[in-house]
Design a protein around this motif. Structure first.
Motif, PDB file in Angstrom:
ATOM      1  N   SER A   5       5.201 -39.419 -17.889  1.00 16.00           N
ATOM      2  CA  SER A   5       4.890 -38.024 -18.173  1.00 16.00           C
ATOM      3  C   SER A   5       5.970 -37.138 -17.561  1.00 16.00           C
ATOM      4  N   VAL A   6       6.338 -36.072 -18.252  1.00 12.04           N
ATOM      5  CA  VAL A   6       7.339 -35.158 -17.718  1.00 12.04           C
ATOM      6  C   VAL A   6       6.765 -34.273 -16.617  1.00 12.04           C
ATOM      7  N   VAL A   7       5.445 -34.268 -16.465  1.00 13.79           N
ATOM      8  CA  VAL A   7       4.810 -33.440 -15.440  1.00 13.79           C
ATOM      9  C   VAL A   7       4.538 -34.248 -14.176  1.00 13.79           C
TER      10      VAL A   7
ATOM     11  N   ARG B 272       0.119 -36.246 -20.299  1.00 12.79           N
ATOM     12  CA  ARG B 272      -1.262 -36.684 -20.463  1.00 12.79           C
ATOM     13  C   ARG B 272      -2.080 -35.519 -21.019  1.00 12.79           C
ATOM     14  N   GLU B 273      -3.208 -35.837 -21.583  1.00 10.66           N
ATOM     15  CA  GLU B 273      -4.096 -34.817 -22.151  1.00 10.66           C
ATOM     16  C   GLU B 273      -4.485 -33.805 -21.075  1.00 10.66           C
ATOM     17  N   GLY B 274      -4.259 -32.526 -21.344  1.00  6.81           N
ATOM     18  CA  GLY B 274      -4.642 -31.449 -20.426  1.00  6.81           C
ATOM     19  C   GLY B 274      -3.758 -31.312 -19.203  1.00  6.81           C
ATOM     20  N   GLU B 275      -2.654 -32.020 -19.172  1.00  6.24           N
ATOM     21  CA  GLU B 275      -1.789 -32.002 -17.992  1.00  6.24           C
ATOM     22  C   GLU B 275      -0.759 -30.874 -18.107  1.00  6.24           C
ATOM     23  N   ASP B 276      -0.626 -30.103 -17.046  1.00  5.71           N
ATOM     24  CA  ASP B 276       0.433 -29.106 -16.936  1.00  5.71           C
ATOM     25  C   ASP B 276       0.753 -28.909 -15.458  1.00  5.71           C
ATOM     26  N   LEU B 277       1.628 -27.989 -15.143  1.00  2.87           N
ATOM     27  CA  LEU B 277       2.034 -27.797 -13.750  1.00  2.87           C
ATOM     28  C   LEU B 277       0.883 -27.361 -12.860  1.00  2.87           C
ATOM     29  N   SER B 278      -0.102 -26.659 -13.418  1.00  5.16           N
ATOM     30  CA  SER B 278      -1.217 -26.202 -12.588  1.00  5.16           C
ATOM     31  C   SER B 278      -2.070 -27.375 -12.095  1.00  5.16           C
ATOM     32  N   THR B 279      -2.074 -28.504 -12.821  1.00  5.47           N
ATOM     33  CA  THR B 279      -2.836 -29.672 -12.354  1.00  5.47           C
ATOM     34  C   THR B 279      -2.200 -30.289 -11.112  1.00  5.47           C
TER      35      THR B 279
END
Length: 181
Positions: free
Chosen positions: A76-78, A149-156
């Motif tokens: 994942s890139v995140v 991943r599903e729903g993954e962004d920097l805020s996670t």
């Protein structure tokens, strides 16, 4: 003679031995081959790599049509956690000998390129076509360049990605805001 890398798997078709009605080419990569494909494309893993192609003679060359189905795992890139992706891509490519295609244009002449037209045929300079390179290229072009991943962004990850007033563009933003008022 050109030095070409060895194919990752055997999918070589000889044009001079190709039946008039064509033939089918099936590829089901084993574990060591899938590991080499993953290494070549810098993936975590290639869990499945299956292709069914129909290869038929065409104007002194050949046309390969079919499907490539694969399942890959990449980071994942995140969060750099493994992310799986299923790939199901159509394959349709024409290979023609160099003498069968249009001649090179004279220097300074205009060239018309129809952007809506099909891809230009690939050039071959011998009696063999390596379809493994075509299949690897098809896979590489189908890979998601920014997997998450599903729903993954920097805020996670607990990172606030909103604008702050401490970056190099903050001073420019303040100058722009002063100019608008």
């Amino acid at each position: 003679m050109k030095d070409q890398p060895a194919p990752l798997f055997d999918a070589i078709v000889r044009i001079d031995k190709l039946p008039t009605a064509g033939r089918s080419v099936s590829v089901d990569a084993d574990e060591p081959t899938r590991a080499r494909i993953a290494e070549e494309l810098k993936l975590i893993a290639v869990e499945r790599f299956v292709a069914e192609l129909t290869v038929a003679p065409l104007r002194g060359g050949l046309r390969a049509q079919g499907r490539l189905k694969a399942r890959i795992v990449q980071a994942s890139v995140v969060s750099f956690e493994p992310v799986s992706q299923n790939i199901d891509e159509a394959v349709d490519r024409v290979f023609l000998p160099v003498g069968q295609t249009a001649h090179a244009p004279a220097p300074g002449t205009e060239i018309f390129i129809d952007l809506e037209d099909d891809d230009f045929p690939d050039h071959i300079d011998g009696p063999e076509v390596d379809l493994s390179a075509l299949l690897i290229e098809t896979l590489a072009l189908a890979i998601d360049p920014y997997p998450r991943r599903e729903g993954e962004d920097l805020s996670t990850l607990g990172i606030d990605a909103t604008e702050d007033d401490s970056g190099p563009f903050a001073a420019l933003r303040q100058l722009k805001d002063k100019g608008e008022t």
